[in-house]
Structures are given as structure tokens and as C-alpha cells.
Design a protein around this motif. Structure first.
Motif, PDB file in Angstrom:
ATOM      1  N   TYR A 102       0.835  -1.199   0.000  1.00 54.13           N
ATOM      2  CA  TYR A 102       0.000   0.000   0.000  1.00 54.13           C
ATOM      3  C   TYR A 102       0.869   1.248   0.000  1.00 54.13           C
ATOM      4  O   TYR A 102       1.978   1.237   0.523  1.00 54.13           O
ATOM      5  CB  TYR A 102      -0.907   0.006   1.239  1.00 54.13           C
ATOM      6  CG  TYR A 102      -1.842  -1.168   1.252  1.00 54.13           C
ATOM      7  CD1 TYR A 102      -2.935  -1.205   0.396  1.00 54.13           C
ATOM      8  CD2 TYR A 102      -1.631  -2.243   2.088  1.00 54.13           C
ATOM      9  CE1 TYR A 102      -3.789  -2.281   0.384  1.00 54.13           C
ATOM     10  CE2 TYR A 102      -2.482  -3.331   2.087  1.00 54.13           C
ATOM     11  CZ  TYR A 102      -3.569  -3.342   1.229  1.00 54.13           C
ATOM     12  OH  TYR A 102      -4.404  -4.417   1.210  1.00 54.13           O
ATOM     13  N   SER A 108       0.015   9.018  -2.911  1.00 49.70           N
ATOM     14  CA  SER A 108      -1.277   8.574  -3.425  1.00 49.70           C
ATOM     15  C   SER A 108      -1.051   7.656  -4.617  1.00 49.70           C
ATOM     16  O   SER A 108       0.027   7.634  -5.201  1.00 49.70           O
ATOM     17  CB  SER A 108      -2.151   9.764  -3.832  1.00 49.70           C
ATOM     18  OG  SER A 108      -1.607  10.402  -4.959  1.00 49.70           O
ATOM     19  N   VAL A 109      -2.081   6.909  -4.954  1.00 51.55           N
ATOM     20  CA  VAL A 109      -2.022   5.968  -6.062  1.00 51.55           C
ATOM     21  C   VAL A 109      -2.176   6.727  -7.374  1.00 51.55           C
ATOM     22  O   VAL A 109      -3.107   7.504  -7.540  1.00 51.55           O
ATOM     23  CB  VAL A 109      -3.159   4.933  -5.941  1.00 51.55           C
ATOM     24  CG1 VAL A 109      -3.170   4.008  -7.142  1.00 51.55           C
ATOM     25  CG2 VAL A 109      -3.037   4.157  -4.650  1.00 51.55           C
ATOM     26  N   PRO A 111      -3.539   6.588 -10.744  1.00 50.22           N
ATOM     27  CA  PRO A 111      -4.533   5.693 -11.342  1.00 50.22           C
ATOM     28  C   PRO A 111      -4.125   5.143 -12.712  1.00 50.22           C
ATOM     29  O   PRO A 111      -4.687   4.160 -13.167  1.00 50.22           O
ATOM     30  CB  PRO A 111      -5.778   6.565 -11.451  1.00 50.22           C
ATOM     31  CG  PRO A 111      -5.291   7.965 -11.407  1.00 50.22           C
ATOM     32  CD  PRO A 111      -4.016   7.955 -10.630  1.00 50.22           C
ATOM     33  N   CYS A 116       3.093   4.477  -6.576  1.00 52.32           N
ATOM     34  CA  CYS A 116       2.699   5.466  -5.582  1.00 52.32           C
ATOM     35  C   CYS A 116       3.532   6.721  -5.873  1.00 52.32           C
ATOM     36  O   CYS A 116       4.708   6.612  -6.205  1.00 52.32           O
ATOM     37  CB  CYS A 116       3.031   4.995  -4.173  1.00 52.32           C
ATOM     38  SG  CYS A 116       2.181   3.492  -3.681  1.00 52.32           S
ATOM     39  N   THR A 125      -2.223  14.014   2.475  1.00 54.88           N
ATOM     40  CA  THR A 125      -3.081  12.859   2.697  1.00 54.88           C
ATOM     41  C   THR A 125      -3.314  12.759   4.197  1.00 54.88           C
ATOM     42  O   THR A 125      -2.667  13.453   4.976  1.00 54.88           O
ATOM     43  CB  THR A 125      -2.445  11.539   2.196  1.00 54.88           C
ATOM     44  OG1 THR A 125      -1.266  11.275   2.963  1.00 54.88           O
ATOM     45  CG2 THR A 125      -2.146  11.585   0.713  1.00 54.88           C
ATOM     46  N   HIS A 131      -2.705   3.701   1.452  1.00 57.06           N
ATOM     47  CA  HIS A 131      -3.294   3.448   0.144  1.00 57.06           C
ATOM     48  C   HIS A 131      -4.396   4.443  -0.198  1.00 57.06           C
ATOM     49  O   HIS A 131      -5.508   4.076  -0.550  1.00 57.06           O
ATOM     50  CB  HIS A 131      -3.818   2.008   0.084  1.00 57.06           C
ATOM     51  CG  HIS A 131      -3.849   1.479  -1.310  1.00 57.06           C
ATOM     52  ND1 HIS A 131      -2.723   1.419  -2.098  1.00 57.06           N
ATOM     53  CD2 HIS A 131      -4.852   0.994  -2.068  1.00 57.06           C
ATOM     54  CE1 HIS A 131      -3.049   0.907  -3.266  1.00 57.06           C
ATOM     55  NE2 HIS A 131      -4.328   0.641  -3.277  1.00 57.06           N
ATOM     56  N   GLN A 132      -4.091   5.714  -0.094  1.00 56.75           N
ATOM     57  CA  GLN A 132      -5.058   6.744  -0.450  1.00 56.75           C
ATOM     58  C   GLN A 132      -5.010   6.986  -1.953  1.00 56.75           C
ATOM     59  O   GLN A 132      -3.951   6.958  -2.563  1.00 56.75           O
ATOM     60  CB  GLN A 132      -4.759   8.010   0.343  1.00 56.75           C
ATOM     61  CG  GLN A 132      -4.964   7.732   1.836  1.00 56.75           C
ATOM     62  CD  GLN A 132      -4.635   8.920   2.692  1.00 56.75           C
ATOM     63  OE1 GLN A 132      -5.254   9.955   2.544  1.00 56.75           O
ATOM     64  NE2 GLN A 132      -3.673   8.763   3.564  1.00 56.75           N
ATOM     65  N   THR A 133      -6.156   7.211  -2.523  1.00 53.90           N
ATOM     66  CA  THR A 133      -6.235   7.320  -3.975  1.00 53.90           C
ATOM     67  C   THR A 133      -6.011   8.731  -4.492  1.00 53.90           C
ATOM     68  O   THR A 133      -5.841   8.917  -5.693  1.00 53.90           O
ATOM     69  CB  THR A 133      -7.591   6.804  -4.478  1.00 53.90           C
ATOM     70  OG1 THR A 133      -8.626   7.535  -3.836  1.00 53.90           O
ATOM     71  CG2 THR A 133      -7.748   5.320  -4.183  1.00 53.90           C
ATOM     72  N   GLU A 134      -6.030   9.711  -3.610  1.00 52.53           N
ATOM     73  CA  GLU A 134      -5.784  11.073  -4.086  1.00 52.53           C
ATOM     74  C   GLU A 134      -5.227  11.932  -2.962  1.00 52.53           C
ATOM     75  O   GLU A 134      -5.420  11.659  -1.792  1.00 52.53           O
ATOM     76  CB  GLU A 134      -7.063  11.697  -4.640  1.00 52.53           C
ATOM     77  CG  GLU A 134      -8.172  11.840  -3.632  1.00 52.53           C
ATOM     78  CD  GLU A 134      -9.459  12.362  -4.256  1.00 52.53           C
ATOM     79  OE1 GLU A 134      -9.398  13.391  -4.951  1.00 52.53           O
ATOM     80  OE2 GLU A 134     -10.489  11.755  -4.024  1.00 52.53           O
TER      81      GLU A 134
END
Length: 188
Positions: A102, A108-109, A111, A116, A125, A131-134
Motif C-alpha cells: 500500500y 497517493s495511487v 490511477p 505510488c 493525505t 493506500h489513499q487514492t488522491e
């Protein structure tokens, strides 16, 4: 004073039992991970210290360290297969270990890839969430100049920020104007 460098990664214990000869086991990685590497750490003592009666688990588990490629993430990111062979040559069925990696806080990931990336200046964050997406923009009256932040700071006294996502605060205008910490405009 010297310090020993520690390889980053995840330590995993491989554990099998041989009733006849607990220390006669050998471990083998049958299929290595595709997106990282494995370091063999060696046999390790495993004890239970959470109960009132401590005990040692027979079989001497074998420790390995999985090292992912830098900034990769995934669910699962990677896997490897291992087997154990006892003192008589009997081999276990292969065991699969799935590895989930993660993104760390402040990252952040992306996409569009399996990587990362650090949050840019002016964003953050949550500090304890993985594992935050933004990355979220700093709110009005706050800023962060750092990459990979998990918090934004209030604008210092005599500065302000009237926009979200700021990497710095603006100076108050004419001399004599005073703005308290965390000001949203030059007239606060």
C-alpha cells in the motif's frame, strides 16, 4: 558509532512442521516474485509471549524479506510459491504467499500506473491512512511547501491564503496591516 543498514521490505515467516525431526526442514522458493525480490533471512526462533506460559514452536520457521520495486503498489502486487522438505525427503505441497503493498501516508495511487507518488506541494493525505487514492488540497488559510505531506500548516502571522491547495502564504499588503495566524484574507 556505527549503524547497520537495514534493507526495507516486509519480513515473512515460512513455517512448516516435521514431527520426526523438527530441525530437519529445508525451505525453498519455488516461484520467485515477479515484481520484487526475496532475501533469505535465515532460521528464526518463534516464541509466544502473549500468554502466561511461553512456548517455542517446533520446526524453526524460516524468515524471508520481500523487497518491492520502488513505489509500486497493488492488491495483490506480487506473490511467490514456497515448499518445505523434511528430513526424509518428503516435500510439502507448494504454498502461495500473496503480497499487498500500500502507498504510505503522504503518497497517493497514480490511477494510470502501478506506482505510488508523493503528494505535490499544497496537498496532503491523512496521516495514518494507507493506500489513499488522491491527495487533498490544503484548505483556505493553510499551506504546505513540502512534497509528501500529511498535514497543512496555518499561515503564519501577517500572512494569509485565500485559495485552496497553496504551497505558500501571501504577505499582507501595506505596512501596518496585521493578520492573525491562519488568516483567509489580508483584511482578517
Amino acid at each position: 558509532m556505527s549503524s547497520e543498514a537495514v534493507t526495507p521490505g516486509v519480513e515473512i515467516l515460512l513455517l512448516a512442521f516435521d514431527i520426526d525431526e523438527p530441525e530437519g526442514l529445508t525451505y525453498e522458493i519455488r516461484q520467485p516474485p515477479a515484481r520484487g525480490s526475496i532475501e533469505m533471512v535465515g532460521q528464526m526462533e518463534l516464541t509466544n509471549s502473549t500468554s502466561s506460559s511461553n512456548y517455542t514452536v517446533p520446526g524453526l520457521p524460516y524468515g524471508v524479506r520481500y523487497i518491492p520495486e520502488s513505489y509500486l503498489h497493488g492488491e495483490p502486487l506480487d506473490s511467490f510459491l514456497w515448499t518445505a522438505t523434511d528430513s526424509t525427503g518428503e516435500e510439502s505441497e507448494p504454498f502461495q504467499v500473496d503480497i499487498y503493498v500500500y502507498c504510505a501516508p503522504g503518497h497517493s495511487v497514480d490511477p494510470d500506473s502501478d506506482f505510488c507518488s508523493q503528494c505535490p506541494s499544497g496537498t496532503k493525505t491523512l496521516p495514518a491512512a494507507l493506500h489513499q487514492t488522491e491527495c487533498m488540497p490544503c484548505s483556505v488559510g493553510t499551506f504546505t511547501a513540502s512534497l509528501g505531506s500529511t498535514a497543512c500548516s496555518p499561515c503564519p502571522k501577517n500572512t494569509f491564503q485565500d485559495s485552496e491547495g497553496a504551497a505558500e502564504c501571501k504577505q499582507c499588503g501595506p505596512q501596518g496591516m496585521v493578520a492573525p495566524e491562519g488568516s483567509l484574507s489580508s483584511s482578517d
